[in-house]
Design an enzyme around this catalytic site. Structure first.
Site, short mmCIF file in Angstrom:
data_model
loop_
_atom_site.label_atom_id
_atom_site.label_comp_id
_atom_site.label_asym_id
_atom_site.label_seq_id
_atom_site.Cartn_x
_atom_site.Cartn_y
_atom_site.Cartn_z
N HIS A 1 0.81 -1.23 0.00
CA HIS A 1 0.00 0.00 0.00
C HIS A 1 0.84 1.28 0.00
O HIS A 1 0.29 2.37 -0.06
CB HIS A 1 -0.97 0.02 1.18
CG HIS A 1 -0.31 0.35 2.49
ND1 HIS A 1 0.46 -0.57 3.17
CD2 HIS A 1 -0.28 1.47 3.22
CE1 HIS A 1 0.92 -0.01 4.28
NE2 HIS A 1 0.50 1.23 4.33
C1 UD1 Z 1 -2.26 5.48 5.86
C2 UD1 Z 1 -0.94 5.99 6.44
C3 UD1 Z 1 0.10 4.90 6.39
C4 UD1 Z 1 -0.41 3.63 7.02
C5 UD1 Z 1 -1.72 3.23 6.35
C6 UD1 Z 1 -2.30 1.97 6.94
C7 UD1 Z 1 -0.45 8.38 6.10
C8 UD1 Z 1 0.37 9.33 5.35
N1 UD1 Z 1 -0.43 7.10 5.67
O1 UD1 Z 1 -2.03 5.20 4.48
O2 UD1 Z 1 1.24 5.34 7.09
O3 UD1 Z 1 0.54 2.61 6.85
O4 UD1 Z 1 -2.65 4.31 6.52
O5 UD1 Z 1 -3.38 1.53 6.17
O6 UD1 Z 1 -1.09 8.76 7.03
N2 UD1 Z 1 -9.25 4.83 1.59
C9 UD1 Z 1 -10.47 4.19 1.55
N3 UD1 Z 1 -11.05 3.87 2.74
C10 UD1 Z 1 -10.46 4.16 3.94
C11 UD1 Z 1 -9.24 4.83 3.95
C12 UD1 Z 1 -8.65 5.15 2.76
O7 UD1 Z 1 -11.03 3.92 0.50
O8 UD1 Z 1 -11.04 3.81 4.97
C13 UD1 Z 1 -8.61 5.14 0.29
C14 UD1 Z 1 -8.88 6.51 -0.21
O9 UD1 Z 1 -8.95 6.47 -1.58
C15 UD1 Z 1 -7.66 7.29 0.20
C16 UD1 Z 1 -6.57 6.24 0.12
O10 UD1 Z 1 -7.20 5.02 0.46
O11 UD1 Z 1 -7.43 8.39 -0.60
C17 UD1 Z 1 -5.40 6.48 1.02
O12 UD1 Z 1 -5.84 6.64 2.36
P1 UD1 Z 1 -4.94 7.47 3.41
O13 UD1 Z 1 -5.55 7.41 4.75
O14 UD1 Z 1 -4.65 8.82 2.85
O15 UD1 Z 1 -3.56 6.71 3.38
P2 UD1 Z 1 -3.23 5.16 3.46
O16 UD1 Z 1 -2.66 4.77 2.15
O17 UD1 Z 1 -4.35 4.36 4.02
#
Ligand code: UD1
Length: 394
Positions: free
Chosen positions: A230
């Protein structure tokens, strides 16, 4: 003759009762929950009168990324939900700060400290708001460093530690990192890895792999490798993701792979048109899994391939060989003492290292110091007197 209008200040004036101690604990993303659950339980045991407010920023909001994990950990629901959701880094961080600032300004009694865990955007956003408001910050999992500022989490780690008043570390090397960055030694306490507390507590309840696969409509392939991806550096660029998946596809002819797909990765796969590539190989895609399902799959895997931080630690704790699909790690103890090997992102190297593990069984490793299931007790034992001492200050 003393002026009767002037009331003398007596050195023996009774002290006013201190306001009730109040700690505001922040969670945001899936890996925060495994850290916070044992801390809440230990605080309740060691300081039953301490008021603890649990706030969820909503950075992760999908039921599989949040609600299911709360249930698996037997964790109480948050008292406050900010519901920030997704966005680019600036938008997400700013929105968390805006909403958290409003809450911190209004919360009564005013919290004596804000406790943040890990290295996600919410960790930094809430630490920054608290520090600017003069509320002390406690950081659990302080001092981890990859040395790679291209990782958003590295920026979050460095800045959160600079803003923190009490820094609780999960591995011994973290202390030297903090001292090098000018953190006063008396603020740092080596309390151990609290994620391993959750692992040890929940392992007896882990879901057997066959049941997890059945739930998601698949048969269990017998021996398998477990894959997670991820990191933006691995999944946001379609060409990089395709090269990785080609290599993993090659490996899957020897060892079938189970692949719980993170929402960020799912979106990239779709956008880059890579779903058909996966379908041609023995790589079984699964939705994001609950904690108990994931523990069960990890424990029985021949090999774990991952770019996650927490999974590097969990595989070390379980004694399962792990290949980290990154060029570095902020958790070097998993390499020095655990089962982890930094494989990088070169496809040929990954396949060669994986095959060597299948041939030899891989590193055996040992459990690093203070990954003993009692980190939360030590964390609470560091926090409670520290909070009490601060309340006694003028
Ligand atoms: C975040 C953390 C990362 C951690 C990871 C665990 C940061 C910078 N990154 O990354 O350190 O290892 O969480 O999972 O804080 N999305 C969904 N549903 C959700 C959450 C996210 O669909 O419940 C999708 C969205 O399109 C979003 C993308 O995932 O834009 C990324 O989510 P985000 O929380 O920004 O970062 P992670 O990649 O999850």
């Amino acid at each position: 003759m003393p002026d009767p209008a002037i009331v003398p200040i007596s050195p023996t004036l009774p002290t006013l009762p201190a306001p009730p101690a109040h700690l505001l604990c922040v969670v945001a993303a899936r890996p925060n929950l495994m850290k916070m659950a044992p801390i809440l339980a230990a605080l309740a045991r060691q300081a039953p009168t301490l008021r603890v407010t649990l706030l969820h920023t909503g950075q992760h909001y999908d039921p599989a990324m949040s609600g299911q994990v709360f249930a698996d950990l037997g964790m109480r629901a948050p008292d406050i939900a900010l519901g920030v959701g997704s966005g680019n880094h600036a938008q997400q961080t700013a929105e968390i700060m805006r909403r958290f600032d409003a809450v911190l300004g209004e919360l009564q009694p005013a919290p004596g400290a804000v406790l943040v865990v890990g290295d996600v955007n919410s960790t930094l956003a809430c630490a920054l708001v608290a520090a600017k408001r003069g509320t002390p910050v406690i950081h659990v999992e302080a001092g981890l460093r990859s040395g790679d500022r291209r990782m958003p989490e590295e920026i979050n780690r460095v800045l959160t530690d600079q803003l923190s008043d009490l820094l609780l570390t999960s591995e011994e090397g973290a202390r030297a990192n903090l001292l090098r960055e000018g953190i006063a030694p008396e603020r740092i306490h080596f309390t151990g890895n609290v994620m391993i507390d959750s692992l040890r507590q929940q392992l007896p309840r882990a879901t057997p792999p066959a049941a997890t696969l059945r739930t998601h409509g698949h048969a269990c392939p017998g021996a398998y490798g477990l894959l997670t991806l991820h990191r933006p550096s691995n999944v946001d660029d379609g060409a990089q993701l395709a090269a990785l998946l080609q290599a993993l596809g090659q490996l899957s002819s020897q060892l079938p792979l189970l692949f719980p797909v993170h929402p960020r990765t799912r979106a990239s796969l779709r956008q880059a048109g890579l779903e058909s590539l996966l379908a041609r190989h023995a790589i079984t895609c699964l939705p994001p899994l609950g904690y108990l399902e994931m523990l069960g799959l990890m424990q029985a895997a021949r090999l774990v391939l991952t770019d996650s931080g927490g999974i590097q630690e969990e595989s070390t704790a379980l004694g399962v060989p792990c290949l980290t699909l990154r060029d570095n790690t902020e958790r070097p103890v998993t390499v020095a003492e655990g089962t982890n090997t930094i494989a990088g992102t070169d496809p040929a190297t990954i396949v060669a290292l994986a095959r060597a593990i299948l041939d030899t069984g891989g590193k055996r490793g040992r459990i690093p110091p203070l990954w003993d299931g009692h980190a939360a007790e030590r964390i609470a034992a560091a926090i409670v007197p520290w909070l009490a001492a601060r309340r006694a200050l003028p």
